[in-house]
Design an enzyme around this catalytic site. Structure first.
Site, PDB file in Angstrom:
ATOM      1  N   GLY A 182       0.732  -1.172  -0.063  1.00 20.55           N
ATOM      2  CA  GLY A 182      -0.076  -0.042  -0.052  1.00 20.55           C
ATOM      3  C   GLY A 182       0.700   1.253  -0.044  1.00 20.55           C
ATOM      4  O   GLY A 182       1.900   1.596  -0.647  1.00 20.55           O
ATOM      5  N   TYR A 200     -11.914   3.142  14.482  1.00 24.54           N
ATOM      6  CA  TYR A 200     -10.733   3.857  13.463  1.00 24.54           C
ATOM      7  C   TYR A 200     -10.830   5.214  13.509  1.00 24.54           C
ATOM      8  O   TYR A 200      -9.610   5.898  13.381  1.00 24.54           O
ATOM      9  CB  TYR A 200     -11.129   3.482  11.994  1.00 24.54           C
TER      10      TYR A 200
END
Length: 352
Positions: A135, A293
């Site tokens: 990523g 998150y």
């Protein structure tokens, strides 16, 4: 004019164009000089403009500088498999004493990491990037390594980290990259990583706190904390504390914390306005993955701001960054619904 004609300088209109018999070359350290084949002499000044120049920035991607047996510098284009004595950077020379531009280069959402780093020589710099085997972390590590940085990929899986190292070396065989084990879900692992890094006696100029989990089911780490909070925030918080002295000794240095704009959609205070610690590491019956998150990303930003306030006086800056909405990395892999949403958004978001 007669003198110009005699010297062969009247043949061109542009003062940058070389007269017949002259050739532009570069030294090993990037200074431009001019060879007169007719008179068999060299000089630093351009034969028409009288200016001294040097090449700007690094060699283009895939190029390498070598020296032949006569001490002559030549250039190898590994991508197109060719060799030339002409420096490919001669199209981008700058004057010896250039005037500083009044405007700054503008970048936008379409700019790539390689474009941002174009022309920068980061040789001698050392960087640690967490979660660098895939990523955003991997693309950041690769871009820095291709511009001379000694990059340490701090990864939970050493085998995947080593695979990432090989991918970078496949792009450029002289890149300085190394994988080390770091599991942010274990404070002991964070401590062991910091100790192992310090034992190398290296400086640390760039620390990028990139690793994160998203949309994971509730679970506790070996330290008894909710995993999203520990991996995304607390593990990085502890890592920075352990490496703070090295950062200060290496100044100017910087810490970059990869956060998210989703930090706006949560709160970590109770009804009276005080910090509610139970929200940071909630019990299972109060856990929602998206909120966890968002809270961890809010903590990232608060931490980065305070770190900058404390360490900037010592030559260490700290910045948090939003990398882009719903970038298609592996972060969405924990639930098929998130994978579907990221897939639908993929044509409209930034690529790796």
């Amino acid at each position: 004019m007669a003198a110009l004609k005699y010297a062969g300088l009247e043949d061109t209109d542009s003062e940058e164009e070389l007269p017949p018999g002259w050739e532009e070359r570069t030294t090993k350290d990037g200074w431009v000089y001019y060879a007169n084949h007719l008179e068999e002499k060299t000089q630093w000044e351009h034969p028409k403009s009288g200016k001294r120049k040097r090449v700007a920035g690094d060699l283009p991607y895939g190029w390498e500088q070598e020296t032949d047996e006569n001490g002559q510098v030549y250039f190898v284009d590994h991508i197109n498999k060719r060799t030339t004595y002409l420096d490919p950077r001669l199209a981008f020379t700058v004057e010896d004493n250039p005037v500083k531009p009044n405007t700054r280069q503008k970048y936008d959402g379409n700019s790539t990491a390689m474009e941002i780093l174009q022309g920068r020589d980061l040789s001698g710099k050392v960087a640690i990037i967490t979660g660098a085997n895939s990523g955003i972390g991997f693309e950041t590590a690769k871009s820095l390594a291709l511009h001379g940085v000694y990059v340490i990929l701090a990864c939970r899986s050493l085998s995947r980290g080593n695979d990432a190292v090989q991918r970078v070396l496949g792009e450029w065989h002289k890149a300085k990259v190394e994988a080390m084990t770091l599991d942010l879900a274990s404070l002991q692992s964070v401590q062991h990583f910091a100790e192992a890094f310090k034992s190398k006696n290296l400086p640390l100029h760039i620390l990028i706190c990139n690793a994160a989990v998203f949309g994971v089911p509730w679970c506790l780490t070996e330290d008894g904390l909710e995993s999203t909070f520990q991996v995304n925030h607390l593990g990085h918080f502890y890592l920075v504390q352990l490496l703070e002295e090295v950062l200060c000794q290496s100044s100017p240095a910087r810490v970059v914390v990869v956060s998210s704009e989703s930090h706006r959609f949560t709160e970590i205070k109770d009804s009276s306005g005080k910090l509610d610690f139970s929200l940071l590491s909630p019990p299972k019956n109060e856990y929602w993955a998206m909120l966890a998150y968002n809270r961890s990303k809010l903590c990232n930003i608060l931490f980065s701001n305070e770190l900058n306030r404390r360490l900037s006086r010592h030559g260490v800056t700290s910045n948090s960054v939003h990398p882009g909405n719903m970038m298609y990395s592996s972060i969405h892999r924990n639930w098929w619904v998130y994978t579907l949403l990221f897939t639908l958004a993929r044509p409209f978001t930034k690529s790796m």
